[in-house]
Design a protein around this motif. Structure first.
Motif, short mmCIF file in Angstrom:
data_model
loop_
_atom_site.label_atom_id
_atom_site.label_comp_id
_atom_site.label_asym_id
_atom_site.label_seq_id
_atom_site.Cartn_x
_atom_site.Cartn_y
_atom_site.Cartn_z
N UNK A 186 31.74 -35.02 12.95
CA UNK A 186 31.22 -34.14 13.62
C UNK A 186 31.87 -32.64 14.64
N UNK A 187 33.39 -32.91 15.21
CA UNK A 187 34.15 -32.10 15.38
C UNK A 187 34.52 -31.08 14.40
N UNK A 188 34.79 -31.91 13.28
CA UNK A 188 34.98 -31.23 11.94
C UNK A 188 33.76 -30.19 11.57
N UNK A 189 33.08 -30.37 11.37
CA UNK A 189 31.39 -29.77 10.87
C UNK A 189 31.21 -28.65 12.07
N UNK A 190 31.51 -28.65 13.56
CA UNK A 190 31.55 -27.82 14.06
C UNK A 190 32.29 -26.72 14.23
N UNK A 191 33.58 -26.73 13.76
CA UNK A 191 34.57 -26.01 13.72
C UNK A 191 34.80 -25.31 12.31
N UNK A 192 33.27 -26.10 11.70
CA UNK A 192 33.82 -25.09 10.23
C UNK A 192 32.39 -24.28 10.15
N UNK A 193 31.24 -24.43 11.08
CA UNK A 193 30.57 -23.61 11.32
C UNK A 193 30.55 -22.40 12.43
N UNK A 194 32.06 -22.49 12.78
CA UNK A 194 32.10 -21.39 14.17
C UNK A 194 32.66 -21.73 15.25
#
Length: 194
Positions: A186-194
């Motif tokens: 989830x943290x990695x997804x948040x980081x890639x979304x911006x």
């Protein structure tokens, strides 16, 4: 001459990145450069130990913000002064290559032939497997067993040192991933979304 300059000079003299050498020549030069850098770091560590502590300066892993339970100055020697030549660094380098822990984990259930090892790791090319096995053999984590047969049969298995890595740090990492894997993704997804 500084430590970095010395390592760079030695690596350049060894031919790193120079000429039209073949792949094995560049690999040998790269290894020579790495060894030169390690030797330069060891020299700097020996000098730091000889000079003794700088008055009022923080020392050891704690000075670098690293807290390792059970790692005392007597247990890590030079680490007290310079983390570059530390056993902790040597151990963390075992995780520096993405495929190394996966191959160790695949071999933790017992010896495997090359083709089975490729299938169990999924997505690894034959070349990368060769490089990974060479690294693991050089670190004493894996052993190669050849059997006289037609065609020749070769198996790879963990040494006692490799088995201790699989049962210790890799097991702890697997337990941590089981407990926190969703949070991590989830943290990695948040980081890639911006």
């Amino acid at each position: 001459m500084t430590t970095t300059t010395t390592a760079t000079t030695i690596a350049t003299r060894a031919g790193r990145g120079r000429g039209a050498a073949g792949e094995s020549g560049r690999g040998a030069a790269r290894d020579a450069g790495r060894e030169a850098a390690r030797e330069a770091a060891r020299g700097a560590a020996r000098e730091a130990v000889a000079r003794g502590p700088v008055r009022g300066a923080a020392r050891g892993p704690a000075a670098a913000g690293i807290s390792v339970p059970g790692l005392t100055p007597a247990a890590h020697g030079v680490c007290e002064h310079v983390l570059v030549d530390c056993r902790l660094r040597a151990a963390t380098e075992l995780f520096a290559h993405a495929w190394d822990p996966l191959v160790v984990a695949a071999l933790s259930n017992g010896p495997l032939r090359r083709r089975a090892l490729l299938a169990s790791t999924g997505g690894m090319s034959d070349k990368v497997l060769t490089e990974t096995l060479r690294r693991l053999l050089a670190n004493g984590l894996v052993e190669r067993r050849s059997y006289p047969a037609a065609p020749p049969r070769v198996e790879y298995g963990l040494t006692p040192l490799g088995a201790s890595l699989a049962a210790g740090p890799l097991r702890a990492m697997a337990d941590w991933t089981t407990a926190h894997g969703e949070e991590l993704l989830e943290a990695q997804e948040r980081a890639t979304r911006g």
